[in-house]
Scaffold this active site. Structure first.
Site, short mmCIF file in Angstrom:
data_model
loop_
_atom_site.label_atom_id
_atom_site.label_comp_id
_atom_site.label_asym_id
_atom_site.label_seq_id
_atom_site.Cartn_x
_atom_site.Cartn_y
_atom_site.Cartn_z
N GLU A 147 -57.93 30.34 63.44
CA GLU A 147 -56.82 31.20 63.87
C GLU A 147 -57.16 32.03 65.10
O GLU A 147 -56.26 32.63 65.71
CB GLU A 147 -56.39 32.11 62.72
N GLU A 157 -72.34 21.67 47.81
CA GLU A 157 -72.89 23.02 48.00
C GLU A 157 -74.34 23.14 47.54
O GLU A 157 -74.98 24.16 47.76
CB GLU A 157 -72.04 24.05 47.27
#
Length: 277
Positions: free
Chosen positions: A80, A111
């Site tokens: 963004e 992960e």
């Protein structure tokens, strides 16, 4: 050994027996505690942002790494920044364990690999001018911890956002930021309060960094990308307010120069009114 706070049992029970309004009210009550937890960590956040600004003024970049919800929030915040502040997409870069496919679907065991984060960073030629921020609600995600450890070995500044006290992430990062929001409404569901806390802190970090780097004028996003009709209209309103001119002229100038900042800088001394003086 006691459970980390993020894994402790919810203060609420028999959730399936609650009326809908009680569910919603209880979730809202828990969410209200998040900003207060962030307030406690403001000194930590301040120190990290100051370090990031210093490095970015020297040409460095900010990288986010995380897994699951934490990784998605990092990628979201990074993505963004270009449209909001007009920076290139290599100023703030978000990486998630498992790659872009993990933005939509969980990638099994992604992960748990302590070496993969640094491998994911290598294509970016990451170096000691850059800053690496690890995001992990638990503060123990191997992907994140491994990446920060390697980054420190390579001389990078490192930061960490976690929701447990004195976690491995906090012990590893040079600039730990601990947002202790307490047990989740649904036990262990860190997409809730912990995720909200991470989102708010990432907003604070990227926005304050961009402001410090001069990407905001007054209180306006004068460098935003004019990528759709809504943003063109927003830019036009900024110019009207800044220069005190009619909408048609503001649109004409914006169309000509394709930048709110450029229009304001070129014409602020030629118009009778400017809110940026």
């Amino acid at each position: 050994m006691s459970k980390p706070i993020t894994e402790q049992s919810s203060k609420y029970d028999n959730l399936e027996k609650m009326e809908l309004l009680e569910l919603l009210s209880s979730i809202n009550a828990e969410d209200k505690t998040v900003p207060m937890a962030i307030e406690e960590a403001l000194p930590q956040i301040h120190n990290f942002v100051a370090a990031v600004v210093n490095k970015m003024q020297q040409g460095g970049r900010l990288f986010y790494i995380g897994a699951g919800t934490s990784g998605r929030l990092g990628v979201l915040d990074a993505s963004e920044c270009p449209p909001t502040f007009g920076v290139s997409d290599d100023h703030i870069i978000g990486l998630i364990a498992g790659g872009d496919v993990a933005l939509r679907k969980a990638v099994e065991n992604a992960e748990d690999n302590t070496e993969q984060a640094w491998e994911d960073l290598k294509p970016f030629n990451i170096n000691k001018n850059d800053v690496l921020l690890g995001i992990a609600a638990s503060g123990s995600t191997p992907y994140v911890i491994g990446g920060l450890k390697k980054a420190k070995e390579e001389g990078l500044i490192t930061g960490g956002i976690s929701c447990n006290e004195n976690s491995l992430l906090s012990q590893t990062a040079e600039y730990p930021m601990e947002i202790v929001v307490g047990p989740e409404f649904v036990t262990g569901s860190t997409r809730m309060k912990a995720g909200t806390a991470q989102k708010l802190v990432l907003n604070m970090i990227s926005t304050s960094v961009m402001i410090q780097l001069g990407k905001v004028k007054g209180n306006k996003m004068v460098d935003m990308q004019l990528s759709n009709k809504k943003l063109v209209e927003r830019g036009t309103k900024m110019i009207i307010e800044a220069l005190g001119i009619e909408a048609d002229l503001a649109k004409l100038l914006l169309k000509k120069h394709k930048s709110v900042r450029t229009v304001i800088d070129l014409y602020k001394d030629k118009m009778p009114k400017s809110s940026f003086e």
